[in-house]
Motif scaffolding. Structure first.
Motif, short mmCIF file in Angstrom:
data_model
loop_
_atom_site.label_atom_id
_atom_site.label_comp_id
_atom_site.label_asym_id
_atom_site.label_seq_id
_atom_site.Cartn_x
_atom_site.Cartn_y
_atom_site.Cartn_z
N TYR A 90 0.84 -1.20 0.00
CA TYR A 90 0.00 0.00 0.00
C TYR A 90 0.88 1.25 0.00
CZ TYR A 90 -3.56 -3.37 1.39
OH TYR A 90 -4.40 -4.45 1.43
N GLY A 91 0.30 2.35 -0.46
CA GLY A 91 1.03 3.61 -0.40
C GLY A 91 1.20 4.26 -1.75
N ILE A 92 1.81 5.42 -1.73
CA ILE A 92 1.90 6.27 -2.92
C ILE A 92 2.80 5.66 -4.01
CG2 ILE A 92 2.71 8.51 -3.77
CD1 ILE A 92 1.82 9.68 -1.08
N LYS A 93 3.93 5.09 -3.62
CA LYS A 93 4.85 4.55 -4.64
C LYS A 93 4.20 3.44 -5.44
CE LYS A 93 8.92 5.68 -1.87
NZ LYS A 93 10.01 5.13 -1.01
N GLY A 94 3.53 2.52 -4.75
CA GLY A 94 2.84 1.45 -5.45
C GLY A 94 1.71 1.98 -6.31
N TYR A 95 1.06 3.03 -5.83
CA TYR A 95 -0.04 3.63 -6.59
C TYR A 95 0.47 4.24 -7.89
CZ TYR A 95 -4.31 6.39 -7.36
OH TYR A 95 -5.46 6.94 -7.87
N VAL A 96 1.60 4.93 -7.82
CA VAL A 96 2.17 5.54 -9.03
C VAL A 96 2.59 4.46 -10.03
CG1 VAL A 96 4.10 6.90 -9.92
CG2 VAL A 96 2.91 7.64 -7.85
N LEU A 97 3.22 3.40 -9.55
CA LEU A 97 3.60 2.31 -10.45
C LEU A 97 2.37 1.68 -11.09
CD1 LEU A 97 6.40 0.61 -8.32
CD2 LEU A 97 6.70 1.82 -10.48
N SER A 98 1.29 1.57 -10.34
CA SER A 98 0.06 1.02 -10.90
C SER A 98 -0.57 1.96 -11.91
CB SER A 98 -0.93 0.72 -9.77
OG SER A 98 -0.48 -0.36 -8.96
N MET A 99 -0.47 3.28 -11.68
CA MET A 99 -0.95 4.24 -12.68
C MET A 99 -0.17 4.10 -13.98
SD MET A 99 -2.06 7.86 -10.90
CE MET A 99 -0.54 8.17 -9.99
N ILE A 100 1.14 3.94 -13.88
CA ILE A 100 1.96 3.80 -15.08
C ILE A 100 1.59 2.52 -15.83
CG2 ILE A 100 4.31 3.40 -15.91
CD1 ILE A 100 5.26 5.28 -13.66
N GLU A 101 1.44 1.42 -15.08
CA GLU A 101 1.07 0.14 -15.72
C GLU A 101 -0.30 0.24 -16.38
OE1 GLU A 101 0.14 -4.48 -14.46
OE2 GLU A 101 1.49 -3.28 -13.21
N ALA A 102 -1.26 0.85 -15.67
CA ALA A 102 -2.59 1.00 -16.24
C ALA A 102 -2.54 1.87 -17.50
CB ALA A 102 -3.53 1.62 -15.21
N ALA A 103 -1.72 2.91 -17.49
CA ALA A 103 -1.60 3.79 -18.66
C ALA A 103 -1.06 3.03 -19.87
CB ALA A 103 -0.68 4.96 -18.32
N ILE A 104 -0.12 2.14 -19.63
CA ILE A 104 0.44 1.34 -20.73
C ILE A 104 -0.64 0.45 -21.33
CG2 ILE A 104 2.06 -0.51 -21.27
CD1 ILE A 104 3.93 0.74 -19.15
N LYS A 105 -1.48 -0.13 -20.45
CA LYS A 105 -2.58 -0.99 -20.94
C LYS A 105 -3.61 -0.16 -21.70
CE LYS A 105 -2.30 -4.14 -16.95
NZ LYS A 105 -3.00 -4.57 -15.71
N ILE A 106 -3.95 0.98 -21.16
CA ILE A 106 -4.99 1.83 -21.75
C ILE A 106 -4.59 2.29 -23.15
CG2 ILE A 106 -6.08 4.11 -21.56
CD1 ILE A 106 -5.87 3.63 -18.43
N THR A 107 -3.32 2.64 -23.32
CA THR A 107 -2.84 3.18 -24.60
C THR A 107 -2.22 2.12 -25.49
OG1 THR A 107 -0.64 3.70 -23.71
CG2 THR A 107 -2.36 5.38 -23.46
N ASN A 108 -2.28 0.85 -25.05
CA ASN A 108 -1.63 -0.24 -25.80
C ASN A 108 -0.15 0.05 -26.05
OD1 ASN A 108 -3.92 -1.97 -26.12
ND2 ASN A 108 -4.71 -0.57 -27.68
N GLY A 109 0.46 0.68 -25.07
CA GLY A 109 1.90 0.95 -25.16
C GLY A 109 2.27 2.16 -25.97
N THR A 110 1.28 2.95 -26.37
CA THR A 110 1.57 4.11 -27.22
C THR A 110 1.55 5.43 -26.45
OG1 THR A 110 -0.76 4.41 -27.83
CG2 THR A 110 0.57 2.93 -29.21
N GLY A 111 1.39 5.36 -25.15
CA GLY A 111 1.35 6.58 -24.35
C GLY A 111 2.64 7.37 -24.46
N SER A 112 2.51 8.68 -24.50
CA SER A 112 3.68 9.53 -24.70
C SER A 112 4.50 9.69 -23.42
CB SER A 112 3.23 10.92 -25.17
OG SER A 112 2.50 11.57 -24.14
N THR A 113 5.74 10.11 -23.61
CA THR A 113 6.59 10.42 -22.47
C THR A 113 5.97 11.53 -21.62
OG1 THR A 113 8.56 9.83 -23.75
CG2 THR A 113 8.90 11.15 -21.77
N LYS A 114 5.30 12.45 -22.28
CA LYS A 114 4.63 13.55 -21.58
C LYS A 114 3.56 13.02 -20.63
CE LYS A 114 2.28 17.96 -22.36
NZ LYS A 114 1.77 18.90 -23.40
#
Length: 235
Positions: free
Chosen positions: A65-89
């Motif tokens: 639990y906590g912020i670090k795990g939450y941020v990593l999960s946001m990044i992983e979810a973003a990769i799934k959502i964009t099919n790996g095409t999410g920008s560096t921005k």
């Protein structure tokens, strides 16, 4: 209030931190809202929220639990959502959301400090919480409440085994232990199952993962509307 009978056997009182002593969940809800706005061109708000929640829960065994795990999960979810095409921005924006989350002000809930002041010296007071160790230490330091507590325990999970380990470390019997918190799942059920006492003080919003779908009926269970309501049960 459920069962207003005074609790007489307690020697140690443990307080949950987040949304029991100070505000926490609304900050995560705001971070989630910003995440959903960032990816609103891909999916609906509800679908984005569901995907982030599922990713976070799936990652709990790895990140806890906590912020670090939450941020990593946001990044992983973003990769799934964009099919790996999410920008560096986009990824940079997620990191910004995480840093903002880690720097939110500490806002004590109403009645917390007065309640601690009245119990201090009459009971051994401790904090029993879960989350990222560094973040929890920062919040407790910034809260100005540290001097009330004899011990601070940051658990990876609030399970029966971890509470029982806490009893052993503090050299106490579970019958002399009271847990106070906003989560029925984490602060109440495992403590009752371990032979301790628990008081539920609900917060106006609860993370979905912490919700249960049944009523608790137990001789060692009490429920209060606000934290100051625990005082008549203990003094």
């Amino acid at each position: 209030m459920i069962n207003s009978t005074i609790i007489s056997s307690v020697e140690v009182i443990a307080f949950d931190a987040d949304d029991t002593l100070f505000i926490n969940e609304p900050y995560f809800e705001e971070a989630e809202r910003k995440f959903c706005v960032l990816f609103q061109d891909y999916l609906s708000h509800q679908s984005l929220s569901n995907m982030l929640f599922k990713t976070q829960v799936d990652n709990l065994p790895l990140y806890g639990y906590g912020i670090k795990g939450y941020v990593l999960s946001m990044i992983e979810a973003a990769i799934k959502i964009t099919n790996g095409t999410g920008s560096t921005k986009m990824m940079s924006k997620i990191l910004e959301i995480g840093k903002e989350l880690a720097q939110q002000p500490i806002v004590l809930l109403d009645g917390v400090e007065d309640t601690l002041a009245q119990l201090h010296g009459k009971y051994k007071l401790i904090v029993a919480t879960k989350g990222d160790l560094k973040d929890q230490q920062r919040k407790l330091h910034d809260s100005g409440l540290g001097h009330y507590f004899h011990h601070i325990e940051v658990m990876s999970e609030k399970a029966e085994l971890n509470y029982e380990k806490l009893f052993n470390r503090l050299d106490i019997n579970s019958a002399n232990f009271l847990m106070i918190g906003n989560s029925l799942k984490s602060d109440v059920l495992p403590v009752l199952n371990s032979g301790g006492w628990a008081i539920h003080v609900p917060f106006h919003t609860t993370w979905e993962h912490e919700r249960i779908d049944h009523e608790i009926v137990h001789n060692n269970f009490r429920s209060c509307k606000k934290i100051s309501d625990i005082l008549p049960l203990l003094l």
